[in-house]
Scaffold this active site. Structure first.
Site, mmCIF file in Angstrom:
data_model
loop_
_atom_site.group_PDB
_atom_site.id
_atom_site.type_symbol
_atom_site.label_atom_id
_atom_site.label_comp_id
_atom_site.label_asym_id
_atom_site.label_seq_id
_atom_site.Cartn_x
_atom_site.Cartn_y
_atom_site.Cartn_z
ATOM 1 C CB SER A 116 111.603 62.852 21.833
ATOM 2 O OG SER A 116 112.861 63.192 22.400
ATOM 3 C CG ASN B 121 119.597 54.955 15.621
ATOM 4 O OD1 ASN B 121 119.211 53.793 15.556
ATOM 5 N ND2 ASN B 121 118.900 55.967 15.149
ATOM 6 N N GLY B 122 123.002 55.340 18.491
ATOM 7 C CA GLY B 122 124.304 55.837 18.957
ATOM 8 C C GLY B 122 125.167 54.700 19.484
ATOM 9 C CG HIS C 184 121.270 59.051 14.224
ATOM 10 N ND1 HIS C 184 120.471 58.475 15.179
ATOM 11 C CD2 HIS C 184 122.022 59.990 14.877
ATOM 12 C CE1 HIS C 184 120.715 59.046 16.357
ATOM 13 N NE2 HIS C 184 121.658 59.959 16.203
ATOM 14 N NE ARG D 197 119.539 62.414 21.396
ATOM 15 C CZ ARG D 197 119.576 61.143 21.083
ATOM 16 N NH1 ARG D 197 120.227 60.746 20.019
ATOM 17 N NH2 ARG D 197 118.966 60.254 21.820
ATOM 18 C CG ASP E 123 116.868 53.938 22.455
ATOM 19 O OD1 ASP E 123 117.623 54.827 22.016
ATOM 20 O OD2 ASP E 123 116.797 53.665 23.673
ATOM 21 C CG LEU F 69 101.609 52.070 6.742
ATOM 22 C CD1 LEU F 69 101.094 51.217 7.896
ATOM 23 C CD2 LEU F 69 103.105 51.790 6.509
HETATM 24 C C1 FPP Z 1 117.532 56.880 19.042
HETATM 25 O O1 FPP Z 1 118.837 56.415 19.069
HETATM 26 C C2 FPP Z 1 117.186 57.403 17.745
HETATM 27 C C3 FPP Z 1 116.850 58.695 17.460
HETATM 28 C C4 FPP Z 1 116.813 59.760 18.462
HETATM 29 C C5 FPP Z 1 116.519 59.131 16.111
HETATM 30 C C6 FPP Z 1 115.805 58.142 15.264
HETATM 31 C C7 FPP Z 1 116.179 58.366 13.883
HETATM 32 C C8 FPP Z 1 116.387 57.418 12.982
HETATM 33 C C9 FPP Z 1 116.145 55.992 13.174
HETATM 34 C C10 FPP Z 1 116.890 57.848 11.678
HETATM 35 C C11 FPP Z 1 115.968 57.619 10.559
HETATM 36 C C12 FPP Z 1 114.655 58.240 10.640
HETATM 37 C C13 FPP Z 1 114.241 59.360 10.016
HETATM 38 C C14 FPP Z 1 112.810 59.594 9.845
HETATM 39 C C15 FPP Z 1 115.155 60.374 9.515
HETATM 40 P P1 FPP Z 1 119.846 57.094 20.073
HETATM 41 O O2 FPP Z 1 120.617 58.122 19.330
HETATM 42 O O3 FPP Z 1 119.115 57.588 21.258
HETATM 43 O O4 FPP Z 1 120.778 55.890 20.446
HETATM 44 P P2 FPP Z 1 121.461 55.623 21.854
HETATM 45 O O5 FPP Z 1 120.365 55.410 22.847
HETATM 46 O O6 FPP Z 1 122.270 54.399 21.608
HETATM 47 O O7 FPP Z 1 122.293 56.836 22.161
#
Ligand code: FPP
Length: 248
Positions: free
Chosen positions: A70, A27-28, A42, A76, A25, A136
């Site tokens: 999910s 990324n954004g 991401h 989104r 969690d 793995l």
């Molecule tokens: C949550 O961050 C992340 C996701 C919903 C997607 C996870 C994807 C990756 C880590 C990219 C790489 C993986 C693959 C397999 C392509 P968020 O967007 O909810 O962040 P926030 O809570 O800050 O908004």
């Protein structure tokens, strides 16, 4: 601040978690804090994933499960969903050689039927290419929801009961576990969630009954080997009782 070398010395390699699950969690928020579009987060998160997979292989961890998309992520904006799907395709085609060279077997937890043919083709390719690997077990949770998984298992079991294939008395924890995506795998010993939120978000609801949780403020794109090692060392210092008395 403790170093990676120190953590590696502290780590007891004979008692590692068999299965580690991760909610990647933040990324954004990581991107927005840098004045960038969320998608950059991401993109940057891919490097964290690469490092974690390599480390799991290095340490001989049996199962790694990551929450990549999910059932709730469909809420989104379409542009972000499309970006994530594109990233997934790129990830699978780009990484499959290295994953196979490291003996990693890819499995999907979730219902991928709602994905486009391009995404499904990339997934099928990765599964097929890695199917004979026995290192793995790398579970990608995609269009995954814990409640959906349990409902699905319940329907299959109910159908078998209706057809007389199993008796109601035979329904127990082991039977239900065998009807989940994770059938045959050990349950997670450790669940890591990055970016500060302390919740489960519909992830592996059945399987985490006795899992140890490790929450960190670090956002996923900043998550590195040192953080994973920290989580492992902390895990090894926990006393797991499984509802009973303490044995260590
Ligand atoms: C949550 O961050 C992340 C996701 C919903 C997607 C996870 C994807 C990756 C880590 C990219 C790489 C993986 C693959 C397999 C392509 P968020 O967007 O909810 O962040 P926030 O809570 O800050 O908004």
């Amino acid at each position: 601040m403790v170093t990676e070398e120190e953590l590696l010395t502290q780590l007891n390699r004979s008692c590692l978690p068999r299965h580690v699950a991760i909610i990647m969690d933040g990324n954004g928020r990581w991107a927005m804090a840098r004045g960038l579009a969320r998608t950059f987060g991401h993109q940057a998160g891919m490097e964290s994933l690469r490092e974690v997979v390599r480390l799991c292989v290095e340490l001989g961890i049996q199962v790694l499960t990551v929450y990549a998309f999910s059932t709730e992520n469909w809420r989104r904006p379409l542009s972000e969903i499309n970006f994530l799907m594109g990233l997934l395709i790129k990830y699978l085609y780009k990484e499959v050689d290295e994953l196979c060279a490291r003996n990693v077997k890819i499995k999907i937890l979730g219902n991928i039927e709602s994905f486009t043919p391009e995404v499904q083709a990339a997934i099928d390719m990765a599964i097929e290419r890695s199917q004979n690997n026995n290192g793995l077990n790398f579970n990608l949770a995609l269009n995954y929801g814990g409640r959906f998984e349990i409902i699905n298992a319940t329907k299959v079991i109910a159908q078998k009961v209706a057809e007389g294939k199993i008796a109601v008395e035979e329904i127990n924890e082991a039977l239900l576990s065998r009807h989940l995506y994770t059938a045959g795998q050990p349950e997670p010993d450790l669940l890591i969630r990055t970016a500060g939120d302390c919740r489960i978000s519909n992830f592996l609801l059945w399987q985490i009954a006795y899992t140890e949780f490790w929450f960190t403020e670090i956002k996923w794109p900043d998550f590195r080997r040192i953080h994973f090692l920290q989580a492992l060392v902390d895990f090894q210092n926990r006393k797991r009782r499984f509802g009973g008395l303490c044995f260590n």
